[in-house]
Write an enzyme that holds these catalytic residues in place. Structure first.
Site: not given
Ligand code: FE2
Length: 440
Positions: A77, A79, A172, A230, A233, A329, A335
């Site tokens: 996982h 991005h 997203q 997702h 979360e 991630d 992030w």
């Molecule tokens: Fe994610």
């Protein structure tokens, strides 16, 4: 064990490798450790031809020097469209999810296909160099131009000799809460994106969230794709879309073709609900992906003290026999500004956050970035150290998986399709001239 053609293992396999009295293989890895045993591993025609002792010669030979051989590491996982943008146009100083979203909105204004291709390729090169040969990446579909989708479909082809890249169409900003979100998601699938995603907890209402999960499954059934949502979360214990994903998995019979990613709210559910849910999850037989580096950083931010860890129930899911794997991630993005894509790092963090410090539990965390992850990605049929499977493997500077995680061992050799694609020398540390190995 007897060497040469009398060795039964060797004889079986010599059909693949024999070129005369003694087999000559394309490649032989010598003196590697596998499940506590010293073995050689031979490669012919890009596949594993033999595993045993005293195997025949290789046109190319690699000396593992007693280090462990392992199937490659797997990223479950990440991005890739946001990666390697940390600090652009500004740093996320608070470190919160919300400043991350606001910072990405600024960076997204200058997003181009070329920009995504360059950054994604760079991270995949870092990962391949560290033995990560299978990667599942989410790609944002809430963009009328589908810029990142176009870019990552190109990258998937361009990196084939390094990494097996799988893409998830990730809405997203929502399937129902973003204009034409469903159409864009479907268009990404038509363009060739491998897996259907979703983000039910970010849809405007609870009903829209549940409906978005059903849309994702409908599309998966229509296009015969896997699902990776997702899911929940958040720290909100009322975020309960995992039960919807489980119900849809049971209804569709998709089982292990479904993955619930993050599910951090599961860490905040009360036990009465969590125990009931666990039974449904067992029945559904879906996969779970936790992202310990980012979960421990982004979740629990609204708490003062006691402060929640914000990770899903990794240990309990593992104890229930459910398949759990791990992702990075985010690598150097709004992030999470840290990271290199080395999959031993999330496994190491999982040991701590999930309190899986028991001897077998540490090894289980290594499995979460190797064979469990192969199940999540649906590539188990072409993954693993078995005769006849593709010759994808790594050598780690450690005798076993436990030690590899303890010392975050260097991956010294990376072989993909029978070709050595990366090599590294572990750092040599000397104290007053004397070598320190950090091993007893
Ligand atoms: Fe994610």
């Amino acid at each position: 064990m007897q060497a040469g053609p009398q060795n039964p293992k060797h004889r079986i396999l010599s059909n693949l490798g024999q070129k005369g009295k003694w087999p000559i293989y394309d490649l032989v890895l010598r003196d590697a450790r596998l499940e506590g045993q010293a073995v050689d591993l031979a490669v012919e025609g890009g596949r594993i031809a033999a595993i045993g002792q005293g195997l025949g010669q290789g046109r190319e030979e690699i000396d593992a020097e007693g280090r462990m051989v392992s199937p490659p590491l797997i990223e479950s996982h990440v991005h890739l469209d946001t990666t390697l943008t940390a600090g652009e146009p500004k740093w996320n100083e608070s470190g919160t999810l919300f400043e991350g979203i606001a910072t990405w909105a600024l960076r997204k204004e200058s997003l181009t296909e070329a920009d995504v291709v360059v950054r994604a390729t760079e991270l995949l090169r870092w990962q391949a160099a560290q033995g990560v040969l299978f990667v599942r990446s989410h790609v944002d579909t809430t963009d009328p131009d589908l810029t990142a989708v176009k870019a990552l479909l190109r990258v998937r082809e361009q990196v084939r000799d390094l990494v097996d890249l799988q893409l998830v169409a990730f809405p997203q900003e929502g399937i129902l809460s973003y204009p034409k979100g469903e159409e864009l998601l479907e268009e990404a699938l038509r363009m060739g994106v491998d897996v259907v995603g979703g983000i039910p907890h970010y849809e405007l209402t609870r009903d829209m969230g549940a409906e978005s999960v059903k849309i994702a499954f409908r599309l998966a059934e229509k296009y015969d794709r896997q699902v990776d949502i997702h899911c929940d979360e958040t720290d909100d214990p009322q975020s309960r879309f995992l039960e919807v994903v489980a119900a849809e998995t049971i209804r569709s019979g998709m089982g292990d073709r479904v993955t619930a990613s993050h599910t951090t709210a599961f860490g905040s559910y009360d036990d009465a609900y969590a125990f009931k849910l666990m039974g449904f999850l067992r029945r559904a037989g879906l996969n779970f992906v936790a992202n310990p580096l980012v979960n421990i950083t982004l979740q629990g931010r609204m708490d003062t003290y006691p402060k929640r860890r914000g990770m899903t129930r990794v240990k309990e899911l593992w104890q229930e026999g459910l398949n759990v794997s791990l992702g990075y991630d985010d690598v150097m993005d709004p992030w999470y500004s840290l990271g290199t894509g080395n999959m031993l790092q999330p496994a190491h963090m999982a040991v701590h956050v999930a309190q899986m410090t028991g001897r077998q539990q540490v090894v289980a965390c290594y499995d979460m970035v190797t064979r469990n992850a192969a199940r999540t990605l649906g590539v188990a049929d072409r993954y693993g150290l078995e005769v006849g499977k593709p010759a994808d493997f790594i050598v780690l500077d450690a005798p076993d998986a436990w030690d590899a995680l303890r010392r975050l061992a260097t991956v010294t050799k990376v072989v993909k399709g029978g070709r050595l694609i990366a090599a590294a020398t572990p750092p040599e540390v000397r104290l007053k001239g004397e070598r320190i190995t950090f091993q007893r």
